[in-house]
Design an enzyme around this catalytic site. Structure first.
Site, PDB file in Angstrom:
ATOM      1  N   CYS A 122       0.837  -1.199   0.000  1.00  0.00           N
ATOM      2  CA  CYS A 122       0.000   0.000   0.000  1.00  0.00           C
ATOM      3  C   CYS A 122       0.873   1.251   0.000  1.00  0.00           C
ATOM      4  O   CYS A 122       0.607   2.214  -0.728  1.00  0.00           O
ATOM      5  CB  CYS A 122      -0.923  -0.007   1.217  1.00  0.00           C
ATOM      6  SG  CYS A 122      -2.049   1.398   1.271  1.00  0.00           S
TER       7      CYS A 122
ATOM      8  N   CYS B 279      -4.735  -2.261   5.455  1.00  0.00           N
ATOM      9  CA  CYS B 279      -4.501  -0.866   5.079  1.00  0.00           C
ATOM     10  C   CYS B 279      -5.660  -0.304   4.258  1.00  0.00           C
ATOM     11  O   CYS B 279      -6.008  -0.843   3.213  1.00  0.00           O
ATOM     12  CB  CYS B 279      -3.206  -0.785   4.273  1.00  0.00           C
ATOM     13  SG  CYS B 279      -2.779   0.852   3.687  1.00  0.00           S
TER      14      CYS B 279
END
Length: 351
Positions: A105, A197
């Site tokens: 991410c 995330c």
């Protein structure tokens, strides 16, 4: 007469405003330091089978921007997040590896697509609410050791680092909360996000089982005896102690840890003793990123799990390290992150 520097343009910084307290205080501090701050909410893909949370988070981010009197932008990075994080994660699990989606991410979204977009908009810097710092070349551990997030940031290259600001890396979490309350930020008491995330509190296995078919398999003890069952070897990682069923109980009721996986036979082997690499064993890496030159034969510190204790490793070459001392659990697909004192100098994906 005013000083000449008062007429100089303020440095423009785009801060990733997630709707949480850490990024909100980061924006607050940047504004107090005289930057030209723009808050950016990054909209990412969320599966349709879980409760949608991004709208509430975006609203919180907008409220913070309003209180701070800074411009607010919503940046749609659904495609980049789905391809670079979710699809990658599913493919890795399908192939028997254990990826780290938070690392991806940061690489693909926050310091990938967001960073590039911000630069195209004329930003001098991008900022996030990560607990980390840097010296212009390498990452530096956060002052708050319990919150340090350098493990998830090892993919930041030395070309990008000078254009990144981590405003809260030099303060502790409790002080972040206090600053938010003192400045009447609407997220001052908001709980920290947990889980994957951006996506939220969804359990990773729950997400995976929407895309990967379950396949019943045996749990073996160290003698090779069948003592339980599981839903598929691809859902587990070395060192895990939950998610499988033990049907053949022993007198010793101590927890079991997964110490081996056989992807072809769809079996996991468990032991009461947690797994760890023995001294002298080598760890090979791929997709490495180093922010300083490694010294062959030098002993560094490293961890293969977030918040795991640091182990001592000797550098064999830029893709190989030898375990010298400490508990280091090796799982293919996870990140090995290397430290030289307080500096996080990079890492790689365990082969």
């Amino acid at each position: 007469m005013e000083k000449l520097e008062d007429f100089r343009p303020k440095k423009k910084v785009f801060v990733g405003l997630s709707g949480g307290v850490d990024s909100s205080v980061s924006a607050l501090l940047l504004k107090e330091q005289g930057y030209d701050v723009t808050g950016v909410f990054i909209k990412v893909w969320q599966p349709d089978f879980i409760e949608c949370t991004w709208k509430e988070d975006r609203l919180d981010a907008m409220r913070v921007a309003s209180v701070l009197d800074i411009p607010f932008i919503t940046l749609d990075l659904e495609k980049e997040y789905k391809q670079g994080v979710i699809d990658y994660m599913i493919d890795e699990y399908r192939n028997g590896r254990t990826p780290n989606p938070d690392v991806m991410c940061n690489r693909e979204v926050k310091f990938g697509a967001f960073y590039r977009w911000a630069k195209e908009q004329g930003a001098d810097y991008v900022a996030t609410g990560h607990y980390a710092s840097h010296n212009g070349e390498s990452l530096i551990k956060s002052v708050d050791e319990n919150k340090d997030q350098t493990y998830f940031l090892w993919t930041l290259s030395k070309e990008i680092i000078p254009s990144v600001i981590f405003p809260i890396g030099a303060i502790e979490k409790k002080e972040v909360r206090e600053l938010a309350k003192k400045s009447n930020l609407p997220v001052a008491t908001k709980k920290d996000s947990q889980g994957l995330c951006f996506v939220g509190t969804i359990d990773v296995k729950t997400l995976l089982k929407q895309y990967i078919e379950e396949k019943k398999g045996d749990v073996l003890n160290e003698k090779g005896e069948v003592i339980g069952s599981h839903d598929g070897v691809m859902f587990f990682t070395i060192g895990e102690r939950h998610g499988f069923t033990i049907t053949k109980k022993s007198i010793d009721d101590a927890p079991y840890f997964i110490v081996a996986k056989d992807f072809e036979k769809n079996t996991v082997t468990v032991s009461h003793t947690p797994p760890q690499e023995k001294s002298g064993e080598s760890i090979s890496l791929t997709s490495t990123n180093w922010t300083m030159k490694l010294e062959k034969g030098k002993v560094y510190e490293a961890r293969a799990r977030y918040r795991a204790s640091l182990a001592k490793v000797e550098c064999v070459d830029t893709t190989t390290f030898k375990v010298i001392e400490g508990n280091l659990v090796k799982a293919a697909g996870q990140s090995l992150v290397v430290y030289d004192g307080e500096r996080c100098i990079g890492g790689g994906i365990i082969c």
